[in-house]
Scaffold this active site. Structure first.
Site, short mmCIF file in Angstrom:
data_model
loop_
_atom_site.label_atom_id
_atom_site.label_comp_id
_atom_site.label_asym_id
_atom_site.label_seq_id
_atom_site.Cartn_x
_atom_site.Cartn_y
_atom_site.Cartn_z
CG ASP A 9 51.09 36.93 83.90
OD1 ASP A 9 51.76 36.47 84.85
OD2 ASP A 9 50.02 36.42 83.52
CG ASP A 11 51.73 30.42 85.14
OD1 ASP A 11 52.42 30.60 86.14
OD2 ASP A 11 51.96 29.53 84.30
C1 XBP Z 1 50.63 32.41 88.32
C2 XBP Z 1 50.88 31.87 89.67
C3 XBP Z 1 51.83 30.72 89.82
C4 XBP Z 1 51.30 29.47 89.13
C5 XBP Z 1 51.98 28.23 89.64
O1 XBP Z 1 51.81 33.12 87.98
O2 XBP Z 1 50.32 32.36 90.64
O3 XBP Z 1 51.94 30.46 91.20
O4 XBP Z 1 49.91 29.33 89.44
O5 XBP Z 1 53.38 28.34 89.47
P1 XBP Z 1 51.76 34.37 86.88
P2 XBP Z 1 54.36 28.02 90.72
O6 XBP Z 1 50.33 34.53 86.42
O7 XBP Z 1 52.29 35.57 87.64
O8 XBP Z 1 52.67 33.92 85.76
O9 XBP Z 1 53.86 26.73 91.35
O10 XBP Z 1 55.74 27.88 90.13
O11 XBP Z 1 54.23 29.21 91.64
MG MG Z 2 48.96 35.22 85.11
#
Ligand code: XBP
Ligand code: MG
Length: 269
Positions: A9, A11
């Protein structure tokens, strides 16, 4: 069953990114002259909605007593999200992020051992490019065999779609891979796709429910066994984490409760 790929993953897993996302959303609101500001508490609630555009749509809907958004509001969501992504990638490009403990070491060890690497993320593609560029000085495709991000699937985490997509791109079955996630929606998506999943909670997900994860660790470096003199090389840390992932994967493949490696608590019932 041999471990053939590690799926990350982004973020909260590769790096603690959500404070930069939150700042970028607020900058986009200010640019548009909107009287909106997401503080930490509000953003923690809003993170239950994955996807930045989906999060904006949910927030605008909440201001309109849940009424569906109008075409003008949909256009606003698109414009705000583009602006936000620009602010976010500028901040990442300027060095606003560092990888979480053990991430760089594990990626190095996996590449040395010929284990394939992939990404399965809800975040937008440009955000992945900025993070990998800032952290490794290369494009995502130079490091990862498959990158599934953002709108490449219609339904985002906690749906398993993004993991089905990345497995298809890898041409691997779920039982040859492990996933590394930081949040309950992410762990649900990975485990519903049949993947043994290591959970490394992040700042915003510390109180999430990780009972579906194969194991739970503060961060990846905790999986590397401690050593007497506490001074371990990057290679030793990376190899130690990879050994632990192989062991977790092997036990999960045999349907056995993962015997937690050092620094990891087995949470799967
Ligand atoms: C986390 C999310 C993303 C980010 C914001 O993604 O839910 O939406 O918060 O990025 P992950 P965007 O943990 O799956 O990497 O504004 O580009 O959506
Ligand atoms: Mg994440």
């Amino acid at each position: 069953m041999t471990l053939e790929a590690i799926i990350f993953d982004v973020d909260g897993t590769l790096a603690e990114t959500e404070e930069l996302h939150r700042a970028a959303f607020n900058e986009a609101f200010a640019d548009a002259g909107l009287p909106w500001h997401w503080d930490v508490k509000a953003y923690r609630d809003l993170l239950r909605v994955t996807g930045g555009k989906e999060r904006l749509r949910y927030f605008i809907g909440s201001l309109r007593e849940g009424r569906a958004t109008t075409p003008d509001e949909e256009a606003l969501i698109g414009a705000l999200h583009r602006r936000k992504t620009s602010h976010y990638t500028d901040a990442v490009d300027a060095g606003g992020l560092s990888l979480r403990p053990g991430v760089r070491e594990l990626i190095g060890a996996a590449r040395r051992d010929g284990i394939r690497l992939a990404i399965a993320t809800t975040t937008s593609g440009p955000n992945v490019e900025s993070l990998i560029g800032a952290a490794f000085g290369c494009r995502p495709a130079d490091l990862f065999d498959a990158v599934a991000a953002g709108d490449c699937v219609r339904v985002k985490k906690p749906a398993p779609d993004i993991y089905h997509e990345v497995l298809a791109r890898l041409r691997l079955p779920a039982d040859r891979c492990v996933a590394i996630e930081d949040s309950e929606p992410g762990v649900r998506a990975a485990t519903d796709a049949g993947l043994a999943t290591i959970a490394t909670p992040s700042l915003y997900s510390a109180d999430d429910d990780f009972t579906r994860a194969t194991c739970l660790a503060d961060h990846l470096e905790r999986l590397a066994p401690p050593c007497a003199n506490a001074i371990r090389s990057t290679e030793e840390i990376g190899s130690g984490i990879l050994r632990a992932l192989r062991s977790l994967h092997a036990r999960a493949s045999r349907g056995m409760a993962a015997s937690p490696p050092p620094g990891c608590s087995s949470v799967a019932p």
